[in-house]
Structures are given as structure tokens and as C-alpha cells.
Write a protein that holds these residues in place. Structure first.
Motif, PDB file in Angstrom:
ATOM      1  N   GLU A  90       0.821  -1.214   0.000  1.00 57.00           N
ATOM      2  CA  GLU A  90       0.000   0.000   0.000  1.00 57.00           C
ATOM      3  C   GLU A  90       0.860   1.272   0.000  1.00 57.00           C
ATOM      4  O   GLU A  90       0.600   2.211  -0.751  1.00 57.00           O
ATOM      5  CB  GLU A  90      -0.915  -0.021   1.227  1.00 57.00           C
ATOM      6  CG  GLU A  90      -1.925   1.089   1.283  1.00 57.00           C
ATOM      7  CD  GLU A  90      -3.119   0.894   0.378  1.00 57.00           C
ATOM      8  OE1 GLU A  90      -3.670   1.923  -0.062  1.00 57.00           O
ATOM      9  OE2 GLU A  90      -3.502  -0.252   0.105  1.00 57.00           O
ATOM     10  N   LYS A  91       1.916   1.286   0.797  1.00 59.47           N
ATOM     11  CA  LYS A  91       2.786   2.460   0.902  1.00 59.47           C
ATOM     12  C   LYS A  91       3.523   2.714  -0.419  1.00 59.47           C
ATOM     13  O   LYS A  91       3.572   3.839  -0.920  1.00 59.47           O
ATOM     14  CB  LYS A  91       3.789   2.271   2.038  1.00 59.47           C
ATOM     15  CG  LYS A  91       4.705   3.460   2.242  1.00 59.47           C
ATOM     16  CD  LYS A  91       5.645   3.249   3.420  1.00 59.47           C
ATOM     17  CE  LYS A  91       6.528   4.462   3.590  1.00 59.47           C
ATOM     18  NZ  LYS A  91       7.923   4.182   3.536  1.00 59.47           N
ATOM     19  N   GLU A  92       4.107   1.648  -1.002  1.00 63.16           N
ATOM     20  CA  GLU A  92       4.810   1.787  -2.279  1.00 63.16           C
ATOM     21  C   GLU A  92       3.862   2.209  -3.395  1.00 63.16           C
ATOM     22  O   GLU A  92       4.227   3.009  -4.254  1.00 63.16           O
ATOM     23  CB  GLU A  92       5.476   0.462  -2.676  1.00 63.16           C
ATOM     24  CG  GLU A  92       6.904   0.334  -2.246  1.00 63.16           C
ATOM     25  CD  GLU A  92       7.531  -0.905  -2.856  1.00 63.16           C
ATOM     26  OE1 GLU A  92       8.655  -0.779  -3.377  1.00 63.16           O
ATOM     27  OE2 GLU A  92       6.904  -1.979  -2.822  1.00 63.16           O
ATOM     28  N   ALA A  93       2.662   1.653  -3.389  1.00 61.68           N
ATOM     29  CA  ALA A  93       1.673   2.015  -4.411  1.00 61.68           C
ATOM     30  C   ALA A  93       1.314   3.493  -4.292  1.00 61.68           C
ATOM     31  O   ALA A  93       1.230   4.202  -5.303  1.00 61.68           O
ATOM     32  CB  ALA A  93       0.434   1.139  -4.290  1.00 61.68           C
ATOM     33  N   ALA A  94       1.140   3.975  -3.065  1.00 61.89           N
ATOM     34  CA  ALA A  94       0.828   5.390  -2.851  1.00 61.89           C
ATOM     35  C   ALA A  94       1.983   6.278  -3.312  1.00 61.89           C
ATOM     36  O   ALA A  94       1.766   7.323  -3.944  1.00 61.89           O
ATOM     37  CB  ALA A  94       0.517   5.642  -1.383  1.00 61.89           C
ATOM     38  N   GLU A  95       3.215   5.865  -3.029  1.00 66.61           N
ATOM     39  CA  GLU A  95       4.389   6.630  -3.472  1.00 66.61           C
ATOM     40  C   GLU A  95       4.477   6.657  -4.991  1.00 66.61           C
ATOM     41  O   GLU A  95       4.783   7.695  -5.590  1.00 66.61           O
ATOM     42  CB  GLU A  95       5.672   6.031  -2.877  1.00 66.61           C
ATOM     43  CG  GLU A  95       5.824   6.266  -1.397  1.00 66.61           C
ATOM     44  CD  GLU A  95       6.968   5.471  -0.774  1.00 66.61           C
ATOM     45  OE1 GLU A  95       7.636   4.669  -1.482  1.00 66.61           O
ATOM     46  OE2 GLU A  95       7.186   5.636   0.445  1.00 66.61           O
ATOM     47  N   THR A  96       4.218   5.522  -5.631  1.00 69.68           N
ATOM     48  CA  THR A  96       4.251   5.459  -7.089  1.00 69.68           C
ATOM     49  C   THR A  96       3.174   6.360  -7.682  1.00 69.68           C
ATOM     50  O   THR A  96       3.423   7.060  -8.666  1.00 69.68           O
ATOM     51  CB  THR A  96       4.078   4.009  -7.581  1.00 69.68           C
ATOM     52  OG1 THR A  96       5.179   3.237  -7.092  1.00 69.68           O
ATOM     53  CG2 THR A  96       4.035   3.923  -9.095  1.00 69.68           C
ATOM     54  N   GLU A 110       1.933   9.067  -6.320  1.00 65.63           N
ATOM     55  CA  GLU A 110       2.367  10.448  -6.107  1.00 65.63           C
ATOM     56  C   GLU A 110       3.432  10.849  -7.135  1.00 65.63           C
ATOM     57  O   GLU A 110       3.364  11.924  -7.739  1.00 65.63           O
ATOM     58  CB  GLU A 110       2.905  10.618  -4.690  1.00 65.63           C
ATOM     59  CG  GLU A 110       3.177  12.060  -4.320  1.00 65.63           C
ATOM     60  CD  GLU A 110       3.564  12.225  -2.863  1.00 65.63           C
ATOM     61  OE1 GLU A 110       4.422  13.089  -2.606  1.00 65.63           O
ATOM     62  OE2 GLU A 110       3.025  11.499  -2.007  1.00 65.63           O
ATOM     63  N   GLU A 111       4.416   9.965  -7.352  1.00 62.50           N
ATOM     64  CA  GLU A 111       5.464  10.241  -8.338  1.00 62.50           C
ATOM     65  C   GLU A 111       4.879  10.331  -9.750  1.00 62.50           C
ATOM     66  O   GLU A 111       5.234  11.219 -10.524  1.00 62.50           O
ATOM     67  CB  GLU A 111       6.519   9.130  -8.322  1.00 62.50           C
ATOM     68  CG  GLU A 111       7.369   9.076  -7.078  1.00 62.50           C
ATOM     69  CD  GLU A 111       8.204   7.800  -7.000  1.00 62.50           C
ATOM     70  OE1 GLU A 111       8.170   6.980  -7.950  1.00 62.50           O
ATOM     71  OE2 GLU A 111       8.887   7.622  -5.982  1.00 62.50           O
ATOM     72  N   SER A 112       3.997   9.412 -10.077  1.00 57.65           N
ATOM     73  CA  SER A 112       3.445   9.332 -11.430  1.00 57.65           C
ATOM     74  C   SER A 112       2.567  10.522 -11.774  1.00 57.65           C
ATOM     75  O   SER A 112       2.509  10.946 -12.934  1.00 57.65           O
ATOM     76  CB  SER A 112       2.644   8.038 -11.596  1.00 57.65           C
ATOM     77  OG  SER A 112       3.474   6.919 -11.443  1.00 57.65           O
ATOM     78  N   THR A 113       1.870  11.048 -10.791  1.00 57.25           N
ATOM     79  CA  THR A 113       0.912  12.126 -11.048  1.00 57.25           C
ATOM     80  C   THR A 113       1.498  13.511 -10.763  1.00 57.25           C
ATOM     81  O   THR A 113       0.758  14.493 -10.761  1.00 57.25           O
ATOM     82  CB  THR A 113      -0.370  11.918 -10.219  1.00 57.25           C
ATOM     83  OG1 THR A 113      -0.038  11.876  -8.830  1.00 57.25           O
ATOM     84  CG2 THR A 113      -1.092  10.649 -10.632  1.00 57.25           C
ATOM     85  N   ALA A 114       2.795  13.603 -10.553  1.00 56.82           N
ATOM     86  CA  ALA A 114       3.437  14.899 -10.314  1.00 56.82           C
ATOM     87  C   ALA A 114       3.221  15.819 -11.517  1.00 56.82           C
ATOM     88  O   ALA A 114       3.053  15.358 -12.653  1.00 56.82           O
ATOM     89  CB  ALA A 114       4.930  14.710 -10.049  1.00 56.82           C
TER      90      ALA A 114
END
Length: 184
Positions: free
Chosen positions: A38-44, A46-50
Motif C-alpha cells: 500500500e505504501k509503495e503504491a501510494a508513493e508510485t 504520487e510520483e506518477s501524477t506529479a
């Protein structure tokens, strides 16, 4: 093939949640990114939608079935990360359709090349079976074999070609396979 539509996955909180859930539901089941939580997915997400990045989704009947992210890496070559398609839609052409639309969108923004790193963390290719050295790297890249539906062949069918590998990128015998395509 069912009628599909494209969307920006940032169009609504519901679409963003569907995109995140799609990653969590898909990657571990296909033997890719098995450690995704869940944490990695949320980070991805956030990075992807910057700001400035491209996040293109494909929907069937208002349900997101896949999406792809594209982010700057170099002035004219951007990195594809991630690409996810619901398992039940694999092999039906939707991944290729999504990639084609992404490339058109990228080209319209002046991007001339796209690269993708396609990890082999679960021994799906011959590259995971050998110690890669300066003496054998080019031979191993040229004679790569796919043992278990590794996605590098999907990218090759979309016109990408292997430009390098990062041996042991994810641990011993867990390389990252780098592919690139000229979209100019």
C-alpha cells in the motif's frame, strides 16, 4: 473488442483510487513487483501524477482497466513508469492500444523517445540465470530468452528494443532490462 475510452487518471479521486488498486491487484499476481504494498503504491501514484507527467488510463464502461505513466528523464526521452493492465484484459490488445495512444500524446508534446526498465525479479528470463560480466553482457542481451511471460517481449512487439541491462539491480540475478523506442 469492447468499446474503450481514454482518460487522465488524475480526473477524479475515484479514478486515482482505481489506478492505485489496479497496481495492487495486478503486479503481485503476474509475478512482477511482488513486494508492492500500500505504501509503495501510494508513493508510485504520487510520483506518477506529479506536475508535468503524463498519466493515461483506458476504461471500459467507466471502469479503469489499465494505465500508464510517463515522466521526464532527459530533455527529449522520457521514462515509462508504470504500465499496468488488469489481468483479465491481458492478451486482448488493450495494452498495445494504450501504448499507441501514449506515444501519440508524448509525440504531440515534443518527446522523441521513450525508455522503460522492465525488472526481472522472479527469474522469468535467461538474464536471471547467469552472472553478467563485461565479457558476456552483449551476448546475453542478444540471446535473451523469455521463460515465463516476462513483459520485455510485449515492449518489443510495440517497437521497443533492448538498449542495456542493469545486472543485479534488484538483488543477485535480478536484472533490470532497459528498452527504448524512437517515437519521432
Amino acid at each position: 473488442m469492447q468499446k474503450y475510452t481514454f482518460c487522465d487518471i488524475t480526473e477524479s479521486p475515484q479514478t486515482l483510487q482505481q489506478a492505485k488498486q489496479l497496481m495492487l491487484d495486478t503486479y503481485p499476481k503476474v509475478g512482477m513487483w511482488e513486494t508492492l504494498d500500500e505504501k509503495e503504491a501510494a508513493e508510485t501514484m504520487e510520483e506518477s501524477t506529479a506536475d508535468g507527467n503524463i498519466c493515461l488510463g483506458i476504461k471500459l464502461a467507466d471502469q479503469l482497466i489499465g494505465w500508464v505513466g510517463l515522466r521526464p528523464a532527459y530533455k527529449f526521452t522520457w521514462e515509462l513508469h508504470p504500465l499496468v493492465l488488469a489481468i483479465e484484459h491481458h492478451g486482448k490488445g488493450y495494452g498495445t492500444i494504450l501504448m499507441t495512444e501514449l506515444e501519440k500524446l508524448a509525440k504531440s508534446k515534443g518527446i522523441t523517445g521513450i525508455y522503460v526498465g522492465s525488472d526481472d525479479e522472479t527469474a522469468k528470463t535467461s538474464l536471471s540465470q547467469v552472472d553478467i560480466t563485461s565479457q558476456n553482457i552483449f551476448h546475453e542481451m542478444a540471446t535473451i530468452k523469455n521463460y515465463d511471460k516476462h513483459p520485455y517481449e510485449f515492449y518489443q512487439k510495440c517497437g521497443y528494443f533492448i538498449v542495456g541491462i542493469v545486472p543485479n539491480a534488484n538483488g543477485k540475478h535480478k536484472p533490470d532490462i532497459m528498452l527504448w523506442k524512437d517515437i519521432s
